[in-house]
Write a protein that holds these residues in place. Structure first.
Motif, PDB file in Angstrom:
ATOM      1  N   ARG A  62      40.260  44.276  50.785  1.00  0.00           N
ATOM      2  CA  ARG A  62      41.014  45.331  51.810  1.00  0.00           C
ATOM      3  C   ARG A  62      40.954  44.384  53.656  1.00  0.00           C
ATOM      4  O   ARG A  62      41.210  44.606  54.399  1.00  0.00           O
ATOM      5  CB  ARG A  62      40.615  46.500  52.653  1.00  0.00           C
ATOM      6  CG  ARG A  62      40.850  47.883  51.276  1.00  0.00           C
ATOM      7  CD  ARG A  62      40.516  49.157  51.293  1.00  0.00           C
ATOM      8  NE  ARG A  62      40.468  50.232  50.501  1.00  0.00           N
ATOM      9  CZ  ARG A  62      40.002  50.830  50.272  1.00  0.00           C
ATOM     10  NH1 ARG A  62      39.518  51.578  51.000  1.00  0.00           N
ATOM     11  NH2 ARG A  62      40.794  51.959  49.447  1.00  0.00           N
ATOM     12  N   GLN A  63      40.192  43.679  53.229  1.00  0.00           N
ATOM     13  CA  GLN A  63      39.490  42.344  54.101  1.00  0.00           C
ATOM     14  C   GLN A  63      40.634  41.420  53.892  1.00  0.00           C
ATOM     15  O   GLN A  63      40.522  40.873  54.968  1.00  0.00           O
ATOM     16  CB  GLN A  63      38.424  41.571  53.192  1.00  0.00           C
ATOM     17  CG  GLN A  63      37.832  41.256  55.380  1.00  0.00           C
ATOM     18  CD  GLN A  63      37.777  41.918  56.073  1.00  0.00           C
ATOM     19  OE1 GLN A  63      36.988  42.955  56.573  1.00  0.00           O
ATOM     20  NE2 GLN A  63      37.650  41.396  57.214  1.00  0.00           N
TER      21      GLN A  63
ATOM     22  N   ARG B 183      44.500  48.899  43.550  1.00  0.00           N
ATOM     23  CA  ARG B 183      44.419  47.921  43.694  1.00  0.00           C
ATOM     24  C   ARG B 183      43.788  47.197  43.085  1.00  0.00           C
ATOM     25  O   ARG B 183      44.486  45.610  42.336  1.00  0.00           O
ATOM     26  CB  ARG B 183      44.758  47.124  45.240  1.00  0.00           C
ATOM     27  CG  ARG B 183      45.995  47.091  45.813  1.00  0.00           C
ATOM     28  CD  ARG B 183      45.899  46.928  47.361  1.00  0.00           C
ATOM     29  NE  ARG B 183      45.719  45.534  47.373  1.00  0.00           N
ATOM     30  CZ  ARG B 183      45.318  44.800  48.203  1.00  0.00           C
ATOM     31  NH1 ARG B 183      44.467  45.055  48.684  1.00  0.00           N
ATOM     32  NH2 ARG B 183      45.451  43.895  48.068  1.00  0.00           N
TER      33      ARG B 183
ATOM     34  N   ARG C 171      34.249  50.798  53.051  1.00  0.00           N
ATOM     35  CA  ARG C 171      35.193  50.469  53.214  1.00  0.00           C
ATOM     36  C   ARG C 171      36.106  50.214  52.029  1.00  0.00           C
ATOM     37  O   ARG C 171      37.337  50.502  52.405  1.00  0.00           O
ATOM     38  CB  ARG C 171      35.493  48.771  54.417  1.00  0.00           C
ATOM     39  CG  ARG C 171      35.200  48.929  56.008  1.00  0.00           C
ATOM     40  CD  ARG C 171      35.525  47.418  56.073  1.00  0.00           C
ATOM     41  NE  ARG C 171      34.960  47.195  57.647  1.00  0.00           N
ATOM     42  CZ  ARG C 171      35.443  46.082  58.374  1.00  0.00           C
ATOM     43  NH1 ARG C 171      35.778  45.316  57.975  1.00  0.00           N
ATOM     44  NH2 ARG C 171      34.677  46.384  59.776  1.00  0.00           N
ATOM     45  N   GLY C 172      35.289  49.842  50.919  1.00  0.00           N
ATOM     46  CA  GLY C 172      36.187  49.733  50.412  1.00  0.00           C
ATOM     47  C   GLY C 172      36.379  51.510  49.309  1.00  0.00           C
ATOM     48  O   GLY C 172      35.189  52.147  49.501  1.00  0.00           O
TER      49      GLY C 172
ATOM     50  N   ASP D 207      39.898  52.448  44.190  1.00  0.00           N
ATOM     51  CA  ASP D 207      41.268  51.896  44.453  1.00  0.00           C
ATOM     52  C   ASP D 207      42.234  51.280  43.515  1.00  0.00           C
ATOM     53  O   ASP D 207      41.985  50.171  42.471  1.00  0.00           O
ATOM     54  CB  ASP D 207      40.337  50.717  45.203  1.00  0.00           C
ATOM     55  CG  ASP D 207      41.403  49.938  45.999  1.00  0.00           C
ATOM     56  OD1 ASP D 207      43.069  49.813  45.665  1.00  0.00           O
ATOM     57  OD2 ASP D 207      41.438  49.294  47.232  1.00  0.00           O
TER      58      ASP D 207
ATOM     59  N   SER E  84      37.615  46.257  45.970  1.00  0.00           N
ATOM     60  CA  SER E  84      38.102  46.848  47.004  1.00  0.00           C
ATOM     61  C   SER E  84      38.435  46.631  48.522  1.00  0.00           C
ATOM     62  O   SER E  84      39.391  46.502  49.652  1.00  0.00           O
ATOM     63  CB  SER E  84      38.071  48.524  47.026  1.00  0.00           C
ATOM     64  OG  SER E  84      38.881  49.296  47.647  1.00  0.00           O
ATOM     65  N   ALA E  85      36.800  46.509  49.230  1.00  0.00           N
ATOM     66  CA  ALA E  85      36.399  46.121  50.199  1.00  0.00           C
ATOM     67  C   ALA E  85      36.547  44.228  50.332  1.00  0.00           C
ATOM     68  O   ALA E  85      37.574  44.310  51.488  1.00  0.00           O
ATOM     69  CB  ALA E  85      34.558  46.417  51.250  1.00  0.00           C
TER      70      ALA E  85
END
Length: 577
Positions: free
Chosen positions: A71-72, A204, A197-198, A202, A67-68
């Motif tokens: 998101r990057q 996605r 951050r993840g 998530d 997930s992190a």
């Protein structure tokens, strides 16, 4: 599992079994299935980090990391590097990138500034996860040297002249082991902060996972070339997941097994023969340390009651010869793999006898074939396990050909080993010409290794085509001389190379590591050879050394031995007409 021949082979060509069937899932999908089957079973023990994960716990953290990464701003097909020795973060990156279709780029921890610059730019890495430092390697220092602009940038918005593709660097932080001053720069992120951050839930991650195919490239490993720049062997989910499956089958792995993995993860030995062999069988991974250290291996095997142990021959030699070897209870050991370089027969016998590894197997392959093409099994007779690399793996074809004509050679004759099937790489990244040189129009991977095959299909690797020594018209295979010299009680390890000679074209040079407490002389070595091997096979030059030049994976660098011998003896290359 092993191929069955109705009658003895006459030609050096054979095909593997067709059962069990190939896995046609991605790594992420297959791992998810294993987690559903045994969520609370221990998946990973990282001894030096003091960390343990169940299968469900490892899945949750890998999904959070995936997930992190999304998101990057990363998308399937983007390249993400990992520059680190063995730790939990490495395997988390292996799982997370596979889950969302990012291509994991394995960076050799021994690389220095120019090498890492080449590797990152060759494949266009957008994000890099790295150790801060290890022993004398200052990884962050090397990256700062390449990209001083990062000290003034913002994470995710970095542009460096020498590393134009790389926008994010994440360093692996270890609680209580801070890397020191200077890492709190805007362009560098802590792994723990990046992971935060993840979100393991998530949506996605699952959405992206559903778009992936087993044939998608998922991993790039740089081959350690002896000349020119390393090539990026590109492997798919299907390549390495199935290879891990069949490797584990040969070892008879089950969820009850606990495999100690001291070999580096950046290489196929660690990440495929180790991690994926375990994950495809629900076994437990044990990392004894970040880098190889024999005492920590012996300690981990005892403390974690490991049933399996991997290593290259030099690792097993270091463990067996450690002064405290006799203090450890290794009775839980059963299986494992010795590979990476030719396995001396005498070392194999000691491993079976003294380390309780009665079912240890030998594996042979190369990075470009995911990597294993041949492997012995737990029921392979001991004499075959110590003298061959086993037989062809399932769903693969192998043949041994005359390097000049391409014709398959009769059983027992030397030739180049070639293989074809699911394990052959997708290709060298960005290098169609080199790919075509390695893989012919019919899909055969030409390995450059010299081998023989017997009537039962067992393969013996006798050297590299380029390692063969031609002395006065006689073809000499260094492996044969090495195996003979291993029998000498004062010899712990030996490597033989060819060096130029004005009269004969080439002569043999033996590099010898003496057994502790012994001081053999050149005359001792020659006396041992006299009357036992042909006179032209007796090494003209003998050098006693404390270690061999080798890669971080334990592969002997014979070309460096040759260069050093030529320089030390003042030899010159022989001229040919």
């Amino acid at each position: 599992m092993q191929p069955q021949h109705a009658s003895p082979l006459t030609q050096s060509q054979t095909t593997g079994a067709t059962e069990p069937p190939l896995i046609e899932q991605t790594i992420g999908a297959f791992f998810d299935t294993m987690v559903q089957r045994q969520p609370d079973h221990e998946a990973l023990v990282s001894c030096h980090q003091g960390r343990r994960y169940t299968y469900a716990g490892l899945q949750a953290e890998a999904r959070q990391l995936a997930s992190a990464l999304l998101r990057q701003g990363l998308v399937p097909g983007d390249r993400v590097g990992i520059w680190s020795h063995n730790n939990a973060e490495w395997v988390l990156m292996q799982l997370a990138t596979a889950e969302v279709g990012l291509v994991l780029v394995n960076i050799n921890p021994a690389y220095r500034t120019a090498e890492v610059e080449y590797a990152l730019n060759k494949v266009g890495c957008r994000l890099l996860v790295t150790m801060a430092r290890f022993k004398t390697s200052d990884y962050l220092g090397m990256l700062r040297e390449l990209a001083p602009e990062w000290a003034h940038g913002q994470p995710g918005e970095l542009v460096a002249q020498r590393l134009p593709h790389l926008s994010t660097v994440v360093w692996i932080d270890a609680p209580g082991k801070e890397p020191g001053a200077g890492v709190e720069e805007p362009g560098l992120l802590r792994f723990s902060d990046f992971l935060a951050r993840g979100d393991a839930g998530d949506p996605r991650v699952a959405q992206v996972a559903r778009t992936l195919k087993a044939t998608d490239p998922i991993n790039i490993q740089f081959t350690s070339g002896t000349t020119g720049f390393p090539k990026g062997a590109t492997l798919t989910h299907r390549n390495i997941l199935n290879n891990g499956l069949f490797i584990g089958e040969c070892m008879r792995l089950t969820p009850a097994d606990r495999l100690c993995i001291p070999v580096p993860l950046y290489h196929c030995f660690g990440m495929v023969l180790g991690n994926l062999a375990c994950f495809t069988h629900g076994s437990t991974i044990v990392y004894p340390n970040d880098g190889f250290e024999p005492l920590s291996v012996l300690q981990a095997v005892q403390d974690e009651k490991c049933t399996g142990l991997h290593g290259v021959p030099t690792m097993f030699i270091a463990e067996l010869d450690h002064p405290r070897f006799g203090e450890f209870d290794l009775s839980t050991l059963r299986t494992g793999i010795m590979a990476g370089s030719p396995c001396p027969t005498e070392v194999m016998k000691r491993v079976v006898r003294d380390m309780h590894l009665s079912e240890i197997t030998i594996a042979y392959g190369m990075t470009e074939t995911s990597p294993v093409s041949c492997q012995s099994s737990a029921d392979t007779p001991l004499e075959k396990r110590v003298s061959t690399v086993g037989r062809v793996q399932p769903h693969l074809e192998i043949k041994i050909i005359d390097p000049e004509t391409g014709a398959v050679v009769p059983v027992g004759e030397r030739g180049e080993f070639c293989t074809r099937g699911y394990s052959v790489m997708h290709g060298y990244w960005g290098d169609l010409e080199k790919t075509r040189e390695a893989i012919d129009a019919d899909g055969w991977m030409h390995t450059g290794d010299l081998a023989t095959m017997d009537a039962e299909g067992y393969v013996n690797i006798v050297g590299r085509i380029k390692d063969m020594v031609i002395r006065g018209g006689e073809n000499i295979y260094p492996r044969e001389i090495e195996e003979f010299l291993y029998r000498m009680p004062m010899v712990q390890d030996v490597q033989v190379v060819g060096v130029p000679d004005a009269r004969y074209g080439e002569e043999l040079c033996a590099w010898i590591i003496a057994k502790p407490g012994t001081v053999p002389t050149e005359d001792d070595i020659r006396a041992f050879c006299k009357g036992q091997i042909a006179h032209y096979k007796v090494p003209r030059y003998i050098r006693f050394v404390s270690e061999f030049p080798m890669t971080v994976t334990g592969k002997i660098q014979k070309f460096r031995m040759r260069e050093a011998t030529i320089e030390a003896l003042g030899l010159t290359e022989a001229k040919t007409a």
